[in-house]
Write a protein that holds these residues in place. Structure first.
Motif, PDB file in Angstrom:
ATOM      1  N   UNK A  19       0.827  -1.204   0.000  1.00 15.99           N
ATOM      2  CA  UNK A  19       0.000   0.000   0.000  1.00 15.99           C
ATOM      3  C   UNK A  19       0.862   1.256   0.000  1.00 15.99           C
ATOM      4  N   UNK A  20       2.105   1.093  -0.474  1.00 18.84           N
ATOM      5  CA  UNK A  20       3.026   2.220  -0.477  1.00 18.84           C
ATOM      6  C   UNK A  20       2.799   3.084  -1.713  1.00 18.84           C
ATOM      7  N   UNK A  21       2.924   4.378  -1.524  1.00 17.34           N
ATOM      8  CA  UNK A  21       2.736   5.317  -2.627  1.00 17.34           C
ATOM      9  C   UNK A  21       4.038   5.563  -3.385  1.00 17.34           C
ATOM     10  N   UNK A  22       5.179   5.392  -2.708  1.00 17.75           N
ATOM     11  CA  UNK A  22       6.455   5.671  -3.365  1.00 17.75           C
ATOM     12  C   UNK A  22       6.821   4.532  -4.324  1.00 17.75           C
ATOM     13  N   UNK A  23       7.663   4.864  -5.278  1.00 17.63           N
ATOM     14  CA  UNK A  23       8.051   3.887  -6.290  1.00 17.63           C
ATOM     15  C   UNK A  23       9.074   2.896  -5.734  1.00 17.63           C
ATOM     16  N   UNK A  24       9.190   1.757  -6.410  1.00 14.65           N
ATOM     17  CA  UNK A  24      10.156   0.743  -6.009  1.00 14.65           C
ATOM     18  C   UNK A  24      10.586  -0.004  -7.265  1.00 14.65           C
ATOM     19  N   UNK A  25      11.679  -0.719  -7.172  1.00 11.56           N
ATOM     20  CA  UNK A  25      12.185  -1.479  -8.306  1.00 11.56           C
ATOM     21  C   UNK A  25      11.428  -2.795  -8.406  1.00 11.56           C
ATOM     22  N   UNK A  26      10.825  -3.011  -9.558  1.00 12.30           N
ATOM     23  CA  UNK A  26       9.999  -4.205  -9.737  1.00 12.30           C
ATOM     24  C   UNK A  26      10.879  -5.451  -9.791  1.00 12.30           C
ATOM     25  N   UNK A  27      10.533  -6.485  -9.014  1.00  9.48           N
ATOM     26  CA  UNK A  27      11.342  -7.708  -9.010  1.00  9.48           C
ATOM     27  C   UNK A  27      11.107  -8.536 -10.269  1.00  9.48           C
ATOM     28  N   UNK A  28      12.068  -9.381 -10.613  1.00  7.63           N
ATOM     29  CA  UNK A  28      11.966 -10.261 -11.780  1.00  7.63           C
ATOM     30  C   UNK A  28      11.912 -11.714 -11.322  1.00  7.63           C
ATOM     31  N   UNK A  29      10.960 -12.465 -11.891  1.00  5.61           N
ATOM     32  CA  UNK A  29      10.781 -13.880 -11.551  1.00  5.61           C
ATOM     33  C   UNK A  29      10.690 -14.669 -12.850  1.00  5.61           C
ATOM     34  N   UNK A  30      11.266 -15.868 -12.846  1.00  6.59           N
ATOM     35  CA  UNK A  30      11.308 -16.666 -14.078  1.00  6.59           C
ATOM     36  C   UNK A  30      10.832 -18.093 -13.810  1.00  6.59           C
ATOM     37  N   UNK A  31      10.187 -18.662 -14.841  1.00  6.32           N
ATOM     38  CA  UNK A  31       9.781 -20.064 -14.822  1.00  6.32           C
ATOM     39  C   UNK A  31      10.360 -20.754 -16.044  1.00  6.32           C
ATOM     40  N   UNK A  32      11.303 -21.660 -15.820  1.00  8.34           N
ATOM     41  CA  UNK A  32      11.949 -22.363 -16.928  1.00  8.34           C
ATOM     42  C   UNK A  32      12.437 -21.391 -17.999  1.00  8.34           C
ATOM     43  N   UNK A  33      12.997 -20.285 -17.563  1.00  2.00           N
ATOM     44  CA  UNK A  33      13.538 -19.294 -18.489  1.00  2.00           C
ATOM     45  C   UNK A  33      12.541 -18.267 -18.976  1.00  2.00           C
ATOM     46  N   UNK A  34      11.240 -18.500 -18.748  1.00  2.00           N
ATOM     47  CA  UNK A  34      10.205 -17.554 -19.179  1.00  2.00           C
ATOM     48  C   UNK A  34       9.930 -16.551 -18.063  1.00  2.00           C
ATOM     49  N   UNK A  35       9.840 -15.279 -18.432  1.00  2.00           N
ATOM     50  CA  UNK A  35       9.592 -14.230 -17.454  1.00  2.00           C
ATOM     51  C   UNK A  35       8.143 -14.259 -17.001  1.00  2.00           C
ATOM     52  N   UNK A  36       7.943 -14.229 -15.692  1.00  2.00           N
ATOM     53  CA  UNK A  36       6.593 -14.195 -15.124  1.00  2.00           C
ATOM     54  C   UNK A  36       6.165 -12.749 -14.965  1.00  2.00           C
ATOM     55  N   UNK A  37       5.085 -12.410 -15.610  1.00  2.00           N
ATOM     56  CA  UNK A  37       4.608 -11.029 -15.603  1.00  2.00           C
ATOM     57  C   UNK A  37       4.096 -10.640 -14.217  1.00  2.00           C
ATOM     58  N   UNK A  38       4.516  -9.449 -13.759  1.00  2.00           N
ATOM     59  CA  UNK A  38       4.048  -8.932 -12.481  1.00  2.00           C
ATOM     60  C   UNK A  38       2.759  -8.154 -12.711  1.00  2.00           C
ATOM     61  N   UNK A  39       1.681  -8.610 -12.094  1.00  2.00           N
ATOM     62  CA  UNK A  39       0.366  -8.007 -12.311  1.00  2.00           C
ATOM     63  C   UNK A  39      -0.066  -7.211 -11.083  1.00  2.00           C
ATOM     64  N   UNK A  40      -1.110  -6.406 -11.268  1.00  2.00           N
ATOM     65  CA  UNK A  40      -1.649  -5.627 -10.149  1.00  2.00           C
ATOM     66  C   UNK A  40      -2.778  -6.359  -9.419  1.00  2.00           C
ATOM     67  N   UNK A  41      -3.179  -7.502  -9.950  1.00  2.00           N
ATOM     68  CA  UNK A  41      -4.222  -8.289  -9.281  1.00  2.00           C
ATOM     69  C   UNK A  41      -4.106  -9.738  -9.735  1.00  2.00           C
ATOM     70  N   UNK A  42      -4.711 -10.636  -8.967  1.00  2.00           N
ATOM     71  CA  UNK A  42      -4.763 -12.044  -9.347  1.00  2.00           C
ATOM     72  C   UNK A  42      -6.137 -12.603  -9.015  1.00  2.00           C
ATOM     73  N   UNK A  43      -6.517 -13.613  -9.747  1.00  2.00           N
ATOM     74  CA  UNK A  43      -7.743 -14.341  -9.438  1.00  2.00           C
ATOM     75  C   UNK A  43      -7.329 -15.620  -8.732  1.00  2.00           C
ATOM     76  N   UNK A  44      -7.638 -15.705  -7.455  1.00  2.00           N
ATOM     77  CA  UNK A  44      -7.289 -16.885  -6.657  1.00  2.00           C
ATOM     78  C   UNK A  44      -8.561 -17.495  -6.106  1.00  2.00           C
ATOM     79  N   UNK A  45      -8.817 -18.752  -6.478  1.00  2.00           N
ATOM     80  CA  UNK A  45     -10.027 -19.468  -6.072  1.00  2.00           C
ATOM     81  C   UNK A  45     -11.287 -18.670  -6.402  1.00  2.00           C
TER      82      UNK A  45
END
Length: 439
Positions: free
Chosen positions: A344-370
């Motif tokens: 809930x922070x207003x200041x900017x931050x460096x977006x982390x990078x995550x990979x699955x088998x070499x493919x970049x996992x997109x960082x989203x602002x929301x997810x659908x869980x269950x």
């Protein structure tokens, strides 16, 4: 069952026969087509020298009647077309004979061929945009209730004597747990992190065709690891290895002997899957990364103050999940995997990078869980808006269907609201209702 023509490789329009073959080969990969009977059920059994103690003693007349009582009278039957109401009204002599047959089956690990012959019905999955692809259907297996009742008794035995306590962080098909408890567990962690001005990095993993692709050996090893009696393990593995399913559509019939997967619709299938999944979830009992399971839905998350450090810590755990999947014949789709950094922070931050088998996992602002849309700031506007739109659509469809024949009386509108609309609106309310404000 009537199927629409399907597309294969997004191009070819298939005939009814080819569509059925495509469905079967998709949902029963590596299955043997048109299998020949093994004849194993014709072997003679020396009843006098069988050991019917131990687990077999658990199968009693009382348990047998209770097992059939757990099924509704006119639940869809298997290939034998015998509904539960017929079996519930057998006389005592026939019931005692079936109890002995159950004990013999469990003691020998042999299952009558009629019980191993199952019908599969392909049910369209709700909310799919395109029903011309095979993955838009769910294969529901209909087996005979003589087998299902024995599965039910075995299920009761396992829950009483082998796994009386809930499995670690598994919320599906578990007494006292549900979608609500899974959602509450996760949202509570996010709320605490936001309150303490921290982040939660969460990754929602999509397991492709979990129940279709699980390795038979994974089921066996998981049962042995949890201390399931050898008689039950051998019996269930025999069922997996020797069952045959058939599907029919528009005069076409196709049989296949699955080489992996578990019957969707089988009484024991959810419990055995939970045992398999337990091998993954228990890897996260210690350490900063947590895992949450609901059947084949896996959620990894970590709490911290620095997103880059959190990504570096969660990456090895994600690799472990992928490795576990390969070992068990499963795969996780990077394109359907969602990562969200909750804060809930207003200041900017460096977006982390995550990979699955070499493919970049997109960082989203929301997810659908269950089925719940969870925003990165726990703002529930998107979820409520989507729910209202779906309810309006359902209400319109119900109005059209009912008014076509009977007309919309107040009683029928109350039924539509109570049975259709209200459950949709209130789903997951345990985590978001407290955020509502009155005008």
């Amino acid at each position: 069952m009537r199927l629409m023509s399907l597309l294969k490789d997004d191009q070819e329009v298939l005939s009814p026969k080819e569509s059925l073959q495509h469905l079967v080969s998709t949902h029963f990969p590596d299955g043997a087509l048109d299998p020949e009977p093994t004849g194993e059920d014709r072997d003679l059994i020396d009843i006098d020298n069988l050991d019917l103690t131990g687990v077999c003693q658990y199968i009693t007349y009382t348990k047998f009647r209770a097992a059939f009582g757990s099924f509704s009278d006119f639940k869809a039957p298997g290939p034998d077309l015998i509904s539960p109401i017929v079996l519930k009204n057998l006389d005592d002599k026939h019931m005692e004979t079936i109890v002995l047959l159950y004990q013999l089956s469990l003691a020998t690990g042999k299952i009558p061929s009629a019980w191993r012959y199952m019908k599969v019905v392909f049910i369209p999955k709700a909310g799919k945009a395109d029903y011309a692809i095979a993955k838009a259907y769910r294969p529901i297996t209909l087996s005979c209730f003589l087998l299902k009742a024995l599965e039910r008794i075995v299920q009761w035995y396992l829950l009483e004597h082998v796994i009386p306590d809930p499995l670690f962080n598994q919320h599906a098909c578990t007494n006292g747990r549900s979608c609500d408890t899974a959602l509450s567990t996760f949202v509570n962690e996010v709320e605490k992190a936001i309150y303490n001005d921290n982040y939660v990095l969460a990754i929602s993993l999509d397991c492709s065709g979990a129940f279709d692709c699980i390795d038979f050996k994974s089921a066996e090893s998981s049962m042995r690891h949890k201390g399931v009696p050898s008689a039950i393990t051998a019996w269930y593995c025999s069922l997996l290895s020797n069952h045959t399913v058939y599907a029919e559509s528009q005069g076409q019939l196709m049989e296949v002997r699955p080489k992996r997967g578990s019957p969707q619709g089988g009484v024991l299938s959810p419990l055995i899957w939970n045992l398999i999944m337990d091998g993954l979830l228990t890897q996260f009992k210690k350490g900063p990364v947590r895992a949450l399971g609901y059947a084949d839905d896996v959620l990894l998350y970590i709490t911290g103050s620095d997103p880059r450090t959190m990504a570096n810590l969660i990456q090895p755990s994600l690799n472990d999940v992928l490795r576990w999947g390969r070992e068990n014949g499963l795969s996780f789709n990077p394109a359907k995997t969602t990562a969200v950094l909750f804060n809930n922070r207003k200041r900017s931050f460096q977006r982390p990078s995550i990979y699955m088998d070499g493919a970049h996992v997109r960082l989203s602002k929301s997810m659908v869980y269950l089925g719940l849309t969870i925003d990165h700031t726990l703002n529930w506007t998107a979820h409520i808006t989507n729910t209202v739109q779906k309810c309006n659509f359902l209400l319109s469809k119900c109005r059209n269907i009912i008014s076509r024949s009977w007309g919309l009386t107040p009683e029928k509108m109350n039924w539509v609201y109570t049975a259709v609309i209200r459950p949709k609106i209130t789903y997951g309310a345990v985590v978001w209702a407290s955020h509502l404000t009155l005008p």
